[in-house]
Design a protein around this motif. Structure first.
Motif, mmCIF file in Angstrom:
data_model
loop_
_atom_site.group_PDB
_atom_site.id
_atom_site.type_symbol
_atom_site.label_atom_id
_atom_site.label_comp_id
_atom_site.label_asym_id
_atom_site.label_seq_id
_atom_site.Cartn_x
_atom_site.Cartn_y
_atom_site.Cartn_z
ATOM 1 N N GLN A 69 -16.711 -16.212 13.824
ATOM 2 C CA GLN A 69 -17.366 -14.909 13.750
ATOM 3 C C GLN A 69 -16.449 -13.734 14.060
ATOM 4 O OE1 GLN A 69 -21.289 -14.466 15.447
ATOM 5 N NE2 GLN A 69 -21.655 -16.682 15.456
ATOM 6 N N GLY A 70 -15.306 -14.011 14.713
ATOM 7 C CA GLY A 70 -14.378 -12.936 15.050
ATOM 8 C C GLY A 70 -14.811 -12.094 16.223
ATOM 9 N N LYS A 71 -15.670 -12.642 17.091
ATOM 10 C CA LYS A 71 -16.122 -11.939 18.291
ATOM 11 C C LYS A 71 -16.081 -12.887 19.487
ATOM 12 C CE LYS A 71 -19.336 -8.727 16.014
ATOM 13 N NZ LYS A 71 -20.747 -8.231 15.964
ATOM 14 N N PRO A 72 -15.762 -12.376 20.672
ATOM 15 C CA PRO A 72 -15.723 -13.242 21.850
ATOM 16 C C PRO A 72 -17.120 -13.566 22.368
ATOM 17 C CG PRO A 72 -15.182 -10.992 22.470
ATOM 18 C CD PRO A 72 -15.307 -11.015 20.966
ATOM 19 N N PHE A 73 -17.258 -14.760 22.905
ATOM 20 C CA PHE A 73 -18.482 -15.203 23.582
ATOM 21 C C PHE A 73 -19.716 -15.086 22.685
ATOM 22 C CE2 PHE A 73 -15.679 -14.457 27.154
ATOM 23 C CZ PHE A 73 -15.944 -15.545 27.978
ATOM 24 N N VAL A 74 -19.703 -15.817 21.579
ATOM 25 C CA VAL A 74 -20.878 -15.856 20.706
ATOM 26 C C VAL A 74 -21.417 -17.275 20.547
ATOM 27 C CG1 VAL A 74 -20.303 -13.779 19.401
ATOM 28 C CG2 VAL A 74 -19.388 -15.983 18.660
ATOM 29 N N GLY A 75 -20.740 -18.257 21.133
ATOM 30 C CA GLY A 75 -21.224 -19.631 21.090
ATOM 31 C C GLY A 75 -22.207 -19.894 22.224
#
Length: 275
Positions: free
Chosen positions: A136-142
């Motif tokens: 996704q190219g964003k931190p902390f999305v899992g």
């Protein structure tokens, strides 16, 4: 010996899972290469001797011992100089995206620069992107990001009130811990990121992020929950380490410690008058 046969779908999935666990997540060629059939690498001493005697290099040398790309550097001086030229977060993101000095970039799907509010007075710093973050190219999305959102919501925060970054902006293969060399190369970009955001409070998430930001080798369990006055780059800030959400998912009993840290963060926010 049993005859070769095509693998069924469940067997194929098992093989793919094994590759993923081993850190193999990118195909580098259309056809498999039999490394056992190749010549062994030529020793450096043999190469030097060949050059001294003006003899042609052994046949197959280029294939057996390819030179490392010149972009693989261990001196963060170039990154430091580039980071210093950024006058905004938009410029810094473009600089980091174009930078080829860190080998992590070659294996990552895309840059994972930051998320949240660039004007926030609270900055969260994690270790490195994971698989979902890389997609996704964003931190902390899992899954760990979902837990982090719940932790923030418990004290009245969300991503519109914080700015989130990582110590390295590309996913390490197999979600391994970044090496000291990779951290050192990317550190000037993180320092400039902190300077441009200029937060009043920094919360580090997990041991590697804490050790990088605090420049320490002390373990996370000894330092978590303790506030310190730090200078990150040229920016002075109050900072506290806490446990990484991924660690909390593996060790639910530690959530009690993390909750105390979040309450401490809430108290600090109120004391500093952060809206």
């Amino acid at each position: 010996m049993a005859q070769d046969r095509p693998l069924n779908p469940s067997e194929l999935l098992s093989v793919l899972d094994w590759y993923r666990a081993a850190g193999v997540d990118v195909a580098v060629g259309e056809e498999p290469v039999n490394r056992f059939a190749q010549r062994p690498p030529v020793r450096p001493a043999e190469v030097a001797a060949a050059a001294t005697e003006s003899r042609p290099a052994p046949q197959g040398l280029a294939e057996a011992a390819p030179a490392a790309p010149a972009s693989f550097v261990t001196d963060p001086g170039e990154a430091r100089g580039l980071a210093a030229t950024a006058q905004s977060l938009v410029e810094l993101e473009a600089i980091v995206g174009a930078y080829d000095g860190c080998g992590l970039k070659l294996r990552a799907t895309q840059l994972c620069f930051a998320d949240g509010n660039p004007q926030a007075q609270i900055m969260l710093i994690g270790e490195a992107p994971g698989a979902e973050e890389d997609r996704q190219g964003k931190p902390f999305v899992g899954k760990s990001g979902q837990l982090l959102d719940r932790m923030l919501a418990a004290i009245g925060l969300d991503r519109t009130k914080v700015y989130i970054a990582n110590t390295v902006p590309w996913r390490p293969p197999g979600n391994r811990t970044p090496t000291p060399e990779e951290l050192a190369i990317c550190l000037p970009f993180l320092h400039r990121q902190v300077e441009l955001v200029a937060p009043k409070v920094i919360l580090t998430l997990g041991g590697p992020a804490m050790q990088t930001v605090f420049n320490t080798t002390i373990g996370i369990l000894k330092m978590r929950g303790r506030w310190s006055e730090l200078t990150v780059g040229t920016h002075g800030v109050e900072a506290m380490p806490t446990l990484h959400p991924a660690y909390l998912l593996r060790n639910p009993a530690a959530k009690q410690q993390a909750w105390r840290d979040m309450l401490s963060l809430k108290q600090k926010i109120d004391a500093l008058g952060i809206a």
